[in-house]
Design a protein around this motif. Sequence first.
Motif, PDB file in Angstrom:
ATOM      1  N   ALA A 101      -8.250   1.644  -0.537  1.00  0.00           N
ATOM      2  CA  ALA A 101      -9.529   1.051  -0.919  1.00  0.00           C
ATOM      3  C   ALA A 101      -9.406   0.169  -2.154  1.00  0.00           C
ATOM      4  O   ALA A 101     -10.234  -0.684  -2.387  1.00  0.00           O
ATOM      5  N   GLY A 102      -8.363   0.382  -2.957  1.00  0.00           N
ATOM      6  CA  GLY A 102      -8.230  -0.391  -4.187  1.00  0.00           C
ATOM      7  C   GLY A 102      -7.562  -1.727  -3.999  1.00  0.00           C
ATOM      8  O   GLY A 102      -7.604  -2.563  -4.878  1.00  0.00           O
ATOM      9  N   ALA A 103      -6.892  -1.982  -2.873  1.00  0.00           N
ATOM     10  CA  ALA A 103      -6.153  -3.228  -2.673  1.00  0.00           C
ATOM     11  C   ALA A 103      -6.982  -4.187  -1.840  1.00  0.00           C
ATOM     12  O   ALA A 103      -7.537  -3.794  -0.818  1.00  0.00           O
ATOM     13  N   PRO A 104      -7.107  -5.492  -2.259  1.00  0.00           N
ATOM     14  CA  PRO A 104      -7.882  -6.449  -1.472  1.00  0.00           C
ATOM     15  C   PRO A 104      -7.178  -6.782  -0.169  1.00  0.00           C
ATOM     16  O   PRO A 104      -5.968  -6.820  -0.092  1.00  0.00           O
TER      17      PRO A 104
ATOM     18  N   GLY B 126       0.807  -1.207   0.000  1.00  0.00           N
ATOM     19  CA  GLY B 126       0.000   0.000   0.000  1.00  0.00           C
ATOM     20  C   GLY B 126       0.845   1.263   0.000  1.00  0.00           C
ATOM     21  O   GLY B 126       0.542   2.242  -0.693  1.00  0.00           O
ATOM     22  N   GLN B 127       1.916   1.274   0.795  1.00  0.00           N
ATOM     23  CA  GLN B 127       2.812   2.421   0.823  1.00  0.00           C
ATOM     24  C   GLN B 127       3.493   2.623  -0.535  1.00  0.00           C
ATOM     25  O   GLN B 127       3.661   3.748  -0.994  1.00  0.00           O
TER      26      GLN B 127
ATOM     27  N   TYR C 295      -1.427   7.829   2.475  1.00  0.00           N
ATOM     28  CA  TYR C 295      -0.202   7.216   2.979  1.00  0.00           C
ATOM     29  C   TYR C 295      -0.196   7.200   4.503  1.00  0.00           C
ATOM     30  O   TYR C 295       0.222   6.233   5.137  1.00  0.00           O
ATOM     31  N   GLY C 296      -0.696   8.280   5.111  1.00  0.00           N
ATOM     32  CA  GLY C 296      -0.699   8.349   6.573  1.00  0.00           C
ATOM     33  C   GLY C 296      -1.652   7.384   7.220  1.00  0.00           C
ATOM     34  O   GLY C 296      -1.574   7.136   8.429  1.00  0.00           O
TER      35      GLY C 296
ATOM     36  N   ALA D 251      -5.553  -8.255  15.364  1.00  0.00           N
ATOM     37  CA  ALA D 251      -5.118  -7.070  14.626  1.00  0.00           C
ATOM     38  C   ALA D 251      -5.407  -7.260  13.154  1.00  0.00           C
ATOM     39  O   ALA D 251      -5.521  -8.378  12.670  1.00  0.00           O
ATOM     40  N   PRO D 252      -5.537  -6.185  12.385  1.00  0.00           N
ATOM     41  CA  PRO D 252      -5.815  -6.321  10.955  1.00  0.00           C
ATOM     42  C   PRO D 252      -4.698  -7.099  10.284  1.00  0.00           C
ATOM     43  O   PRO D 252      -3.528  -6.810  10.486  1.00  0.00           O
ATOM     44  N   VAL D 253      -5.084  -8.063   9.440  1.00  0.00           N
ATOM     45  CA  VAL D 253      -4.089  -8.864   8.724  1.00  0.00           C
ATOM     46  C   VAL D 253      -3.548  -8.102   7.540  1.00  0.00           C
ATOM     47  O   VAL D 253      -2.404  -8.210   7.177  1.00  0.00           O
ATOM     48  N   ALA D 254      -4.396  -7.224   6.943  1.00  0.00           N
ATOM     49  CA  ALA D 254      -3.963  -6.526   5.748  1.00  0.00           C
ATOM     50  C   ALA D 254      -3.265  -5.248   6.101  1.00  0.00           C
ATOM     51  O   ALA D 254      -3.679  -4.519   6.983  1.00  0.00           O
ATOM     52  N   SER D 255      -2.200  -4.965   5.387  1.00  0.00           N
ATOM     53  CA  SER D 255      -1.488  -3.711   5.589  1.00  0.00           C
ATOM     54  C   SER D 255      -2.121  -2.603   4.787  1.00  0.00           C
ATOM     55  O   SER D 255      -1.797  -1.449   4.936  1.00  0.00           O
ATOM     56  N   ALA D 256      -3.029  -2.929   3.869  1.00  0.00           N
ATOM     57  CA  ALA D 256      -3.621  -1.956   2.982  1.00  0.00           C
ATOM     58  C   ALA D 256      -4.960  -1.483   3.490  1.00  0.00           C
ATOM     59  O   ALA D 256      -5.914  -1.305   2.759  1.00  0.00           O
TER      60      ALA D 256
END
Length: 520
Positions: free
Chosen positions: A120-123, A63-64, A90-91, A111-116
Motif C-alpha cells: 500500500a505504501g508504493a505508488p 515490493g519484495q 510478501y505473499g 494485467a496489473p502494471v505495478a508489481s507492488a
Amino acid sequence: MTAKKPFEIARETLKQITARKMAPTPINYQTIYNEVAGVISEPPFPADRLRDIAQALPTKTPGQQRQRGLLDSAIGQLSWDGVKSALMAYGGFSPPAAEPAKAGAATGSPAPVASAAGDAGAPALTPDFLQKIARLIEYALPALGTDDERFNEQAQSLLKALRQPGADVLTLKLMLGSFSDRLSFAAEDQAEIKVTLLKLLHLIIENIGELSLDDRWLQGQIEALMTASTPPLTLRRLDDVERRLKDVIFKQTEAKGRAVEAQEEMRQMLATFIERLSQMTESTSAYHGKLEENARLIEQAKTLAEIAPVLKEVVGATRTMAHDSLSARDELRDMREKALSNEAELAKLHQELDRVSAQARHDPLTGALNRKGLEEAVDREVSSVRRKDTPLCMALLDIDNFKALNDRLGHTTGDEALAHLAAVTREVMRPQDTLARYGGEEFVVLMPDTALDNGIEAMTRLQRELTKRFFLAGTEKILITFSAGVAQLAADETGPSAIKRADQAMYLAKRSGKNRVLGA
C-alpha cells in the motif's frame, strides 16, 4: 490459594534451578519461572532459523525487497506479529513474470502494471507513467542521431514494450537497464563526434585564413566563425552570429563588387592611354615625313608658284598636328582625373571593407568588443605593459539579478538593460579604457596605467553613476546594479589568468551581498 508475589516466584525459581542443577541461562530461568507462576511456556523465538528463511526469499521486485526489509526488522525485534505481517504482505506480490502475462491474455483484460499491488505504501506504475517514460525516450532520440542501427532498434523495442497494455515490470526493468547502458555509449559517441567536428571546422577555417591573407575583409568573417564555433554553444549565440555574418557578407559582396568594377575601369583607361600614345606616335611620324617631303619639294621649286601649294600643305599638316596634340592632351588630362577619382574610390572601398570586417569583432547588441575583440585588446595591452612597465587593471562585472529581470520583463527588455549598462560604462570610462562583452550579462573593462586601488575606485564610481541613471522599461524605473572583481596584472602573468582572478573576486562579491566591488 493466594497468588504468589513476583519476588516470591523469582526466589522459588532460583531455588529450583539450583536444586535441579540447571545452567542459569535466560531460557532456563524463563521456563522455571513460568512453571512456578503457573503460566504456559512459549517456545523460544527462533531468530536464527527465521533469518535463514528470510535470506532464502527472492527479492526480484521493489515490493519484495521492501517486505524482506520489514521481515528482517521484525526478526531483530523478536516480534511474531511483525513477522506475520511481513510474510502476509510478501505473499500478496505478483508471481513470476510469465504468469501475469498469461492471466491477462486469458481474461482479455490488461494485467496489473505495478508489481507492488500488495504494497500500500508504493505508488503503482500506471500506464500514463509508462507513456511519459516513452515520450521522454522519444524526445531524447533525435539528439543521439540515427547512425547506430542496433541502438535505434533497441529503442523502438523498448518504446513498443512501454506502450503495450499489461506490460510486465520485470521485463521493462531489464529492457531499461540494457537500454541505459547502450544510451550511455551513444551519448559519449555523440559528444566525441561533436568535439571532433568542431576541431575539423577550426582547421578548415584556419586554412581558409592562411590562404586569404591579402583579403582583410575575409579575416573578420573567419574570426567570427572561430568565435561562434567555440564551446559552449547556444542557439541564441549562433543565431546572433549568423545574423551578423549575413549582414557582413552582404556588405562585403557589395563593396567587393564595386571594387572589381573600379579596377575594370582602370584597366580600360590604361588600354585607352596606350592606344592614344600609339596614335600620337603615328601622327608625329607622318608629320615629320610630310615635312621632309615638303622640304625636298621646296628645294626643287624654281618659282613662287611652285612653292605656294607646298607651303599650304605644310600649314595644313601643322594645323592638324596641333589639333591632334591638343585633343590628346585633353583626353589624357580627363583620363588622369578619372584615374585619381577611381583611386580615391578604391581607397574608400577598402576602408568600408575594413569597417564591416571590424563588425565581426564587436558585439552587435552593445557595441562593445566581443570575445575575439577582447583577446586582441588584451594581447595589445599586455604587450604595452611589458614595454612600458606600467600597471594594468582588468575588471569583470556581472549584472545582479539579471535572470529575474529577463523572466519578469522578457528578453527584449533584458537586451535593452545590457545596452544601457554598456552606454553608461562608456560615458564613465576614459578614452584609453576598453569595454568588452565577456558573455551573457558579464562585461570586462581593461584599464591601462591603473593600479588595483584605482581600478576598484573606478568600478565603484560606475556603480554610483548607475544609481543616478535609472533604466526605463516602458514607464517603470529599474535600478541596474552589478557585482565586480578587479585584478591587476602581475609580473609574468597572462591576460586570461588575470581575468580569471577577477572572475573569482566577482563571485565573492556576489556571495557577499551583490552590488559590491572586490579586488583579487
